[in-house]
Design a protein around this motif. Structure first.
Motif, PDB file in Angstrom:
ATOM      1  N   VAL A 154       0.841  -1.204   0.000  1.00 10.24           N
ATOM      2  CA  VAL A 154       0.000   0.000   0.000  1.00 10.24           C
ATOM      3  C   VAL A 154       0.874   1.252   0.000  1.00 10.24           C
ATOM      4  O   VAL A 154       0.609   2.210  -0.734  1.00 10.24           O
ATOM      5  N   SER A 214     -16.784  -4.288   0.297  1.00 10.73           N
ATOM      6  CA  SER A 214     -15.390  -4.653   0.035  1.00 10.73           C
ATOM      7  C   SER A 214     -14.694  -3.555  -0.760  1.00 10.73           C
ATOM      8  O   SER A 214     -13.542  -3.191  -0.480  1.00 10.73           O
ATOM      9  N   TYR A 215     -15.392  -3.017  -1.764  1.00  7.85           N
ATOM     10  CA  TYR A 215     -14.831  -1.919  -2.543  1.00  7.85           C
ATOM     11  C   TYR A 215     -14.562  -0.703  -1.655  1.00  7.85           C
ATOM     12  O   TYR A 215     -13.546  -0.017  -1.798  1.00  7.85           O
ATOM     13  N   PHE A 219     -11.334  -1.166   0.362  1.00 12.67           N
ATOM     14  CA  PHE A 219     -10.130  -1.003  -0.457  1.00 12.67           C
ATOM     15  C   PHE A 219      -9.946   0.450  -0.880  1.00 12.67           C
ATOM     16  O   PHE A 219      -8.825   0.971  -0.878  1.00 12.67           O
ATOM     17  N   THR A 229      -8.492   2.422   1.834  1.00 15.24           N
ATOM     18  CA  THR A 229      -7.131   2.001   2.181  1.00 15.24           C
ATOM     19  C   THR A 229      -6.131   2.355   1.098  1.00 15.24           C
ATOM     20  O   THR A 229      -5.000   2.754   1.377  1.00 15.24           O
ATOM     21  N   SER A 284      -9.103   1.166  -9.384  1.00 18.04           N
ATOM     22  CA  SER A 284     -10.171   0.335  -8.855  1.00 18.04           C
ATOM     23  C   SER A 284      -9.684  -1.079  -8.546  1.00 18.04           C
ATOM     24  O   SER A 284      -8.647  -1.255  -7.908  1.00 18.04           O
ATOM     25  N   ALA A 285     -10.429  -2.102  -8.996  1.00 18.67           N
ATOM     26  CA  ALA A 285     -10.132  -3.493  -8.651  1.00 18.67           C
ATOM     27  C   ALA A 285      -8.750  -3.927  -9.131  1.00 18.67           C
ATOM     28  O   ALA A 285      -8.125  -4.815  -8.536  1.00 18.67           O
ATOM     29  N   THR A 328      -5.950  -2.165  -9.037  1.00 17.51           N
ATOM     30  CA  THR A 328      -5.006  -1.777  -7.993  1.00 17.51           C
ATOM     31  C   THR A 328      -5.172  -2.649  -6.759  1.00 17.51           C
ATOM     32  O   THR A 328      -4.185  -3.061  -6.139  1.00 17.51           O
ATOM     33  N   TYR A 329      -6.412  -2.947  -6.394  1.00 14.93           N
ATOM     34  CA  TYR A 329      -6.653  -3.764  -5.207  1.00 14.93           C
ATOM     35  C   TYR A 329      -6.080  -5.170  -5.382  1.00 14.93           C
ATOM     36  O   TYR A 329      -5.532  -5.759  -4.440  1.00 14.93           O
ATOM     37  N   SER A 372     -15.120   4.185  -7.364  1.00 13.29           N
ATOM     38  CA  SER A 372     -13.798   3.864  -6.810  1.00 13.29           C
ATOM     39  C   SER A 372     -12.666   4.280  -7.736  1.00 13.29           C
ATOM     40  O   SER A 372     -11.552   4.541  -7.288  1.00 13.29           O
ATOM     41  N   VAL A 376     -12.269  -8.887  -5.792  1.00 11.06           N
ATOM     42  CA  VAL A 376     -12.134  -7.821  -4.793  1.00 11.06           C
ATOM     43  C   VAL A 376     -12.571  -8.318  -3.424  1.00 11.06           C
ATOM     44  O   VAL A 376     -11.911  -8.070  -2.405  1.00 11.06           O
ATOM     45  N   ARG A 390      -7.078   1.038   8.054  1.00 15.86           N
ATOM     46  CA  ARG A 390      -8.282   1.025   7.225  1.00 15.86           C
ATOM     47  C   ARG A 390      -9.256   2.066   7.757  1.00 15.86           C
ATOM     48  O   ARG A 390      -9.744   1.936   8.873  1.00 15.86           O
TER      49      ARG A 390
END
Length: 468
Positions: free
Chosen positions: A11, A79-80, A83, A86, A92-93, A95-96, A245, A395, A411
């Protein structure tokens, strides 16, 4: 080899790269802008076009499928939201997944997101063209030539049309607007969202008096499997919170604003969808709704021409706002992947004056506009849904992985009731994916194979992590 494929970004590393390479993006968006972006993406093709395909499969029980989809989305949206709070950067997904699973999975999910946003907008653009023809017919009495307002192919068969010109033109105009600046695009979008929500309410209120309860019988003509198929088809319209996101890096306070934007978007849009579904299946036989402009055609059938004109104009504006948001999201995914050197570096260039990723925006515009002039709406809906569901499932799985691997990671927003909520999200996504036709799975597999070829021949060698 294995270490290369599953190398991860921390991160802190992602935030550092964002500060170094993405500092040119303007941070101008707040909660209201994010909710507006989400509503723009969700209340568009789904509520004005593909709701007809969903109703054709699910029957009057189409209202239930929106409840079902909303539940699936709520679990995934949480969940989105975690992330996004954080890792508040573009991508979006994609990067996660880089954080949770490593580079290969990040590439796969990024490639799926490119498909998701692209084909979603192709479907919306086809619906836009159908409603444009209806507006010219109902408001101005002008019949636009079918050869220039319909796709060249529908259901795998040639239609005799030359090219869907309105679909191409609207995408090119919006691409230009997105290059001009995020603030300008957000302001334009906010206005369009107010207009299209007004049109949705006008339909619900204006057509409610024409509801005939006999149209709701049989309520579930194709059984529960038909409801699941309809839900899977229309699921792509709910990816608006995914679009929220992608805007994290351009928010003033992403840790707070993005979770609020995601949850607010879902609550508002679910209520609107259920209202339209109940009224639409109550005013006409569900078997007549399988077309690109079901709401307008239903109003035409029952003679509510004044409401039809209002709804058609609102649908046009609503679809334009959906196109704007989806094009915005797609360009940001390409931008993030390019910043990691998994795509050509030119895609991550930021315009010196407008502070937007202009190269990726123009490429994404052409990538969507040309196919939108060729194929029909049904071709795109299934393909977009499978890419969306795949991203959502990963995700949610990423939340479980990070809770176990890095429990002390800061978080700002935390998914409640872990592991129950992420697991339910994955289960719902798998159920909806199972409801999609075999053709969608085959097309998705072909798309993933093409993506893996690009990754192993270009991305793996040029990756920023490979250089380090």
């Amino acid at each position: 080899m294995k270490n290369q494929l599953f190398r991860k970004k921390s991160v802190s590393q992602i935030l550092s790269d964002s500060a170094t390479h993405g500092s040119g993006l303007a941070k101008v968006l707040g909660v209201r802008d994010l909710v507006s972006l989400g509503i723009a993406a969700i209340v568009g093709a789904g509520i004005f076009s593909t709701i007809g395909l969903a109703a054709f499969n699910g029957g009057p029980a189409v209202s239930l499928l929106f409840v079902f989809v909303a539940f699936a989305c709520v679990f995934t949206a949480l969940s989105y939201a975690q992330f996004a709070s954080t890792v508040p950067v573009s991508g979006s997904a994609y990067t996660y997944a880089y954080v949770a699973f490593g580079e290969l999975f990040a590439w796969i999910i990024g490639w799926a997101l490119v498909l998701e946003y692209a084909v979603s907008n192709m479907a919306v653009a086809v619906g836009f063209s159908a409603y444009l023809a209806d507006v010219f017919d109902s408001v101005f009495g002008i019949h636009l030539p079918r050869e220039l307002t319909t796709p060249m192919f529908a259901g795998g068969q040639a239609t005799g049309a030359w090219f869907n010109l309105p679909a191409f033109i609207v995408l090119m105009v919006l691409t230009w607007l997105l290059v001009r600046g995020v603030r300008e695009s957000a302001r334009t979008n906010n206005i369009m969202v107010l207009v299209k929500v007004g049109a949705v309410l006008a339909f619900i209120i204006g057509a409610a008096s024409a509801v005939d309860a006999s149209n709701w019988t049989p309520y579930m003509p194709n059984g529960f499997s038909g409801v699941i198929t309809g839900a899977a088809i229309v699921f792509f319209t709910y990816i608006g919170f995914d679009s929220v996101s992608t805007a994290s890096e351009e928010c003033r306070n992403p840790q707070r604003d993005v979770p609020m934007g995601i949850i607010g978007t879902l609550l508002i849009c679910t209520v609107l969808y259920i209202g339209v579904a109940v009224v639409l299946t109550g005013i006409v036989d569900y078997q007549t709704l399988s077309n690109a402009a079901p709401v307008a055609n239903a109003l035409k059938e029952i003679g509510l021409d004044n409401v039809r004109r209002i709804v058609s104009v609102g649908a046009l504006i609503g679809m334009v706002s959906s196109l704007l948001v989806f094009q915005y999201g797609q360009a940001r995914v390409w931008f993030a992947m390019s910043r990691d050197r998994l795509m050509p570096s030119s895609f991550s260039k930021v315009h010196p004056v407008h502070k937007t990723p202009h190269v990726s925006t123009w490429v994404a515009g052409l990538f969507v506009a040309i196919p939108a002039g060729i194929w029909d709406i049904g071709t795109f809906a299934d393909l977009s849904s499978i890419g969306t569901l795949f991203a959502f499932a990963l995700v949610s799985a990423g939340v479980l992985v990070l809770r176990k691997r890095d429990p002390h990671l800061p978080r700002k927003f935390r998914v409640p009731f872990v592991p129950v909520v992420p697991v339910l999200s994955i289960v719902f996504c798998v159920i909806l994916m199972a409801g999609l036709p075999l053709e969608a799975w085959i097309r998705f597999a072909v798309w993933l194979v093409i993506g893996l070829v690009i990754y192993f021949t270009f991305g793996r060698k040029h990756s920023a992590l490979a250089e380090k």
